[in-house]
Design a protein around this motif. Sequence first.
Motif, short mmCIF file in Angstrom:
data_model
loop_
_atom_site.label_atom_id
_atom_site.label_comp_id
_atom_site.label_asym_id
_atom_site.label_seq_id
_atom_site.Cartn_x
_atom_site.Cartn_y
_atom_site.Cartn_z
N ARG A 7 0.94 -1.17 -0.02
CA ARG A 7 -0.08 -0.09 -0.14
C ARG A 7 0.97 1.14 -0.08
N GLU A 8 0.26 2.35 -0.18
CA GLU A 8 0.96 3.63 -0.28
C GLU A 8 1.27 3.78 1.08
N LYS A 10 1.78 5.96 4.69
CA LYS A 10 0.96 7.00 5.39
C LYS A 10 2.23 7.65 6.20
N CYS A 11 1.78 8.85 6.72
CA CYS A 11 2.70 9.52 7.59
C CYS A 11 3.14 8.76 9.01
N HIS A 12 2.25 7.98 9.36
CA HIS A 12 2.37 7.27 10.63
C HIS A 12 3.42 6.01 10.44
N ASP A 13 3.73 5.93 9.19
CA ASP A 13 4.60 4.75 8.85
C ASP A 13 5.92 5.15 8.69
N THR A 42 6.57 11.12 1.82
CA THR A 42 5.66 9.80 2.18
C THR A 42 5.03 9.26 1.04
N PRO A 43 4.40 10.31 0.38
CA PRO A 43 3.68 9.80 -0.93
C PRO A 43 4.46 8.99 -2.11
#
Length: 173
Positions: A7-8, A10-13, A42-43
């Motif tokens: 998956r793409e 996310k900021c929390h990753d 992040t994106p």
Amino acid sequence: MLIAMIREAKCHDAESIQYLIRIFSETGKVLFRSLDEIRENTPDFQVYEKNNQIVGVCSLKTGWGRFVELRSLGVDPRYSGQGIGTKMIEASIETALLTDCDTLFVLTYAVSMFGRLGFRIVDKETLPHKVWNDCKACLHQANCDETAMILSLVSLRNKRTTQMSPLATVSAR
């Protein structure tokens, strides 16, 4: 039940991404990325999540004209040999096909894996010069031993268009 997906990010990753990148940057296999750099970009990242844990990461960087770079590929060593890296590359190819770029490139030590997926070796000098700005932070800057490889996105698009064309089906009979 095991749940796995690409998956793409996310900021929390960001911290999980940096953890994986750090494993490989300490040996010079990938470039170190700061937490701020990861958060800002992040994106650009995709992650492989297995049972709610990030076990694989890679990113695509545009901005090299008609080239897009696959970089920061890493799989948690506890999960190596399970095809996660290959799946991450395949997902990156699909994402790169959605851009207006003509060529996907990588600087890698995993030549056979990328070769199996259609990449071919090229001289590093054929890559856009600004790619080398990142090399300033590399452990191997003075003696780069990575292999440059490219995949033609134009050829892949053309091949898929031909395969989907009704005329191709009729003429194949």
